[in-house]
Design an enzyme around this catalytic site. Structure first.
Site, PDB file in Angstrom:
ATOM      1  N   VAL A  50      44.485  30.990  35.117  1.00 40.61           N
ATOM      2  CA  VAL A  50      44.018  31.929  34.095  1.00 40.61           C
ATOM      3  C   VAL A  50      43.006  32.907  34.694  1.00 40.61           C
ATOM      4  CG1 VAL A  50      42.820  32.161  31.875  1.00 40.61           C
ATOM      5  CG2 VAL A  50      44.429  30.272  32.230  1.00 40.61           C
ATOM      6  N   CYS A  51      42.150  32.391  35.561  1.00 40.59           N
ATOM      7  CA  CYS A  51      41.042  33.188  36.113  1.00 40.59           C
ATOM      8  C   CYS A  51      41.468  34.514  36.744  1.00 40.59           C
ATOM      9  CB  CYS A  51      40.236  32.364  37.102  1.00 40.59           C
ATOM     10  SG  CYS A  51      39.530  30.862  36.377  1.00 40.59           S
ATOM     11  N   PRO A  52      42.480  34.551  37.601  1.00 34.40           N
ATOM     12  CA  PRO A  52      42.812  35.841  38.207  1.00 34.40           C
ATOM     13  C   PRO A  52      43.316  36.864  37.198  1.00 34.40           C
ATOM     14  CG  PRO A  52      44.426  34.183  38.862  1.00 34.40           C
ATOM     15  CD  PRO A  52      43.317  33.470  38.147  1.00 34.40           C
TER      16      PRO A  52
END
Length: 178
Positions: A50-52
């Site tokens: 999810v982070c990128p």
């Protein structure tokens, strides 16, 4: 957790600002951007899924934040070397225009109160901090749910009007006059 109206804590960390090992690292702290609005967003870990998507979305809006006299920065508990490796190995992060703060000691995340008690990482939090280092907006989502970067930009626009802004207000629309 620190909230709206409270002072953003003092900090000093190493940030990854480029992909070139010779120029990749820079010290950034609470006194690095005097007189500017600051938008800091935290993610749990590098090399995740999810982070990128969030980092890329914020990065694409970097010029829009800069046009509003705001400095955009991302942070996690990973080291500056992990940030560098991620930037060098993830196609969407290679040209990232924003610094990635390395909160390795978890000092900033702890001072903000956003260390997830179960996972031991920074929660998915975002802060808008005014030029006097006062927190004006906080949003924290579940570790599994990405944020809406355009909503953060919309809130910054509303805060900078210094007016009453109705629900779903967008820049250029009328504010509430009483």
């Amino acid at each position: 957790m620190l909230g709206v109206g409270q002072k953003f804590p003092e900090y000093k960390v190493t940030a990854t600002v480029s992909n070139d090992i010779k120029t990749a690292f820079q010290e950034i702290g609470s006194d690095s951007h005097p007189g500017k609005w600051k938008v800091l967003f935290f993610w749990p870990k590098d090399f995740t899924f999810v982070c990128p998507t969030e980092i890329v979305a914020f990065g694409k809006l970097n010029k829009d934040f800069a046009d509003r006299d705001a400095v955009l920065m991302g942070a996690s508990i990973d080291s500056e070397f992990v940030h560098l490796a991620w930037r060098q190995n993830h196609a969407d992060l290679k040209d990232l225009p924003i610094p990635m703060l390395a909160d390795v000691k978890r000092e900033l995340s702890s001072a903000l109160g956003i260390i997830d008690p179960g996972a031991g990482v920074s929660q998915r939090a975002v802060y808008i901090v005014d030029p006097e280092n006062v927190i004006r907006f906080v949003m924290v989502t579940d570790l599994s749910v990405g944020r809406n970067s355009t909503e953060v930009l919309r809130v910054l626009d509303a805060l900078q009007t210094d007016e009453l802004c109705p629900c779903n207000w967008n820049k250029g629309q009328e504010t509430i006059h009483v």
